[in-house]
Design a protein around this motif. Structure first.
Motif, PDB file in Angstrom:
ATOM      1  N   THR A  17       0.681  -1.006   0.055  1.00  0.00           N
ATOM      2  CA  THR A  17       0.022  -0.052   0.009  1.00  0.00           C
ATOM      3  C   THR A  17       0.667   1.105   0.042  1.00  0.00           C
ATOM      4  O   THR A  17       1.799   1.405   0.946  1.00  0.00           O
ATOM      5  N   LYS A  41      -1.047  -0.954  -4.507  1.00  0.00           N
ATOM      6  CA  LYS A  41      -2.226  -0.554  -4.027  1.00  0.00           C
ATOM      7  C   LYS A  41      -2.041   0.967  -3.617  1.00  0.00           C
ATOM      8  O   LYS A  41      -1.092   1.234  -2.976  1.00  0.00           O
ATOM      9  N   TYR A  91      -7.030  -0.729   3.432  1.00  0.00           N
ATOM     10  CA  TYR A  91      -6.133  -1.925   2.926  1.00  0.00           C
ATOM     11  C   TYR A  91      -5.414  -2.652   3.956  1.00  0.00           C
ATOM     12  O   TYR A  91      -4.550  -3.495   3.641  1.00  0.00           O
TER      13      TYR A  91
END
Length: 332
Positions: A17, A41, A91
């Motif tokens: 992330t 992400k 996330y």
């Protein structure tokens, strides 16, 4: 062993992330797309909601595992805390945080309104502190994480007629150094600084301008994707600092060796340019509110700058380099 030298050579960004501030255009957009290519992400933050949605769409088409936009003004500490909280809730972790949002104000120190200088410091310096303060509790909870500060060569080389900008960038370098000292007890938490040279982004078109003259970056200007690639490499292999572009290395070295001479030459070059540049109205630019135009990666400087002016500025730059070298030789 220095923790920055004890890292894996390569690792995938898939499943990682990444939060990026100032992602709605310019360098931030280039960085977002490069992380998307690596399969990360993404949580993209900025003041321009519609532009952010465009970047989200591009990132999802480019290869991001997932990408979301969160409208955020980094001068608002509570909003940045919410950005980190939301990213974690979406996330489940934050692996990389890229501090990138920044603004520019040009003009002599006394001609630049103090409220403009205040806002430059709030955005460029306090915005980065807000980001670090928001994400570090998550990094500490995970026992790992990478904070990347996109500072610019302005962190090493002062820019006369942009004193607020210089103050913020020099301040960021000190902030990073001090924070690294505090984080030595967490060997998997890194603070990395990027020092790019002048980039072909829309940033200078957005600048507050109290010179009354048309502004343009000093050539040579570099492709923002060169910075983006370097930022992703830092996420793979953290280092305390990286300089992007040969001219950035030269400017950093010249100011280290001859601070007064390099600073004064720069002031003279800027003053000479401002005497002949076209007149334009004074403007606050995007200092207090975002502008609707300029959400792409590029500013058009490398394509549209007149060749004669590019040549003149480059000659001035390398003449300065030669002068520094000769002065060094004569002092031996």
């Amino acid at each position: 062993m220095n923790k920055y030298t004890n890292t894996k050579d390569k690792q995938s960004m898939k499943g990682k992330t990444v939060v990026i501030t100032g992602a709605s255009g310019g360098a931030g957009r280039a960085i977002a797309v490069e992380f998307a290519r690596a399969g990360a992400k993404l949580v993209l933050a900025g003041r321009r909601s519609m532009a952010l949605e465009e970047v989200v769409e591009e990132c999802n088409e480019t290869g991001a595992e997932s990408a979301v936009a969160i409208t955020t003004d980094v001068t608002d500490a509570a909003a940045v805390l919410l950005l980190a909280k939301t990213a974690f809730e979406i996330y489940g972790r934050i692996d990389v945080w890229v501090n990138n949002a920044g603004i520019l104000a040009a003009g002599s120190f006394t001609d630049t309104p103090i409220e403009i200088l205040d806002q430059v410091i709030k955005t460029n310096l306090m915005g980065y502190l807000h980001g670090a303060h928001a994400v570090l509790p998550y990094f500490i909870g995970q026992q790992r994480g990478i904070l990347i500060n996109n500072i610019s060569i302005g962190g090493w080389f002062p820019v006369p007629y942009a004193t607020g900008y210089s103050a913020s960038k020099f301040g960021l370098r000190g902030f990073s150094e001090a924070l690294r000292g505090e984080l030595t007890k967490w060997p998997e938490i890194y603070v990395c600084d990027a020092f790019p040279a002048f980039l072909d982004t829309p940033g200078i078109r957005h600048a507050a301008n109290f010179t009354g003259r048309y502004l343009k970056p000093a050539p040579p200007v570099y492709d923002p994707r060169k910075l983006a690639v370097a930022i992703v490499k830092l996420a793979h292999n953290p280092k305390p600092s990286v300089t992007i572009g040969s001219i950035a290395t030269f400017l950093r070295l010249s100011h280290f060796l001859f601070p007064a001479l390099s600073r004064n030459i720069t002031a003279k070059v800027i003053e000479s340019y401002l005497k002949v540049a076209d007149h334009v109205p004074l403007t606050n630019g995007n200092v207090f509110r975002p502008l609707k135009y300029g959400s792409g990666v590029y500013g058009g400087w490398s394509r549209f700058s007149p060749p004669s002016r590019r040549k003149t500025a480059t000659v001035l730059l390398f003449t300065s380099a030669a002068a520094l070298f000769l002065l060094k030789m004569t002092r031996r």
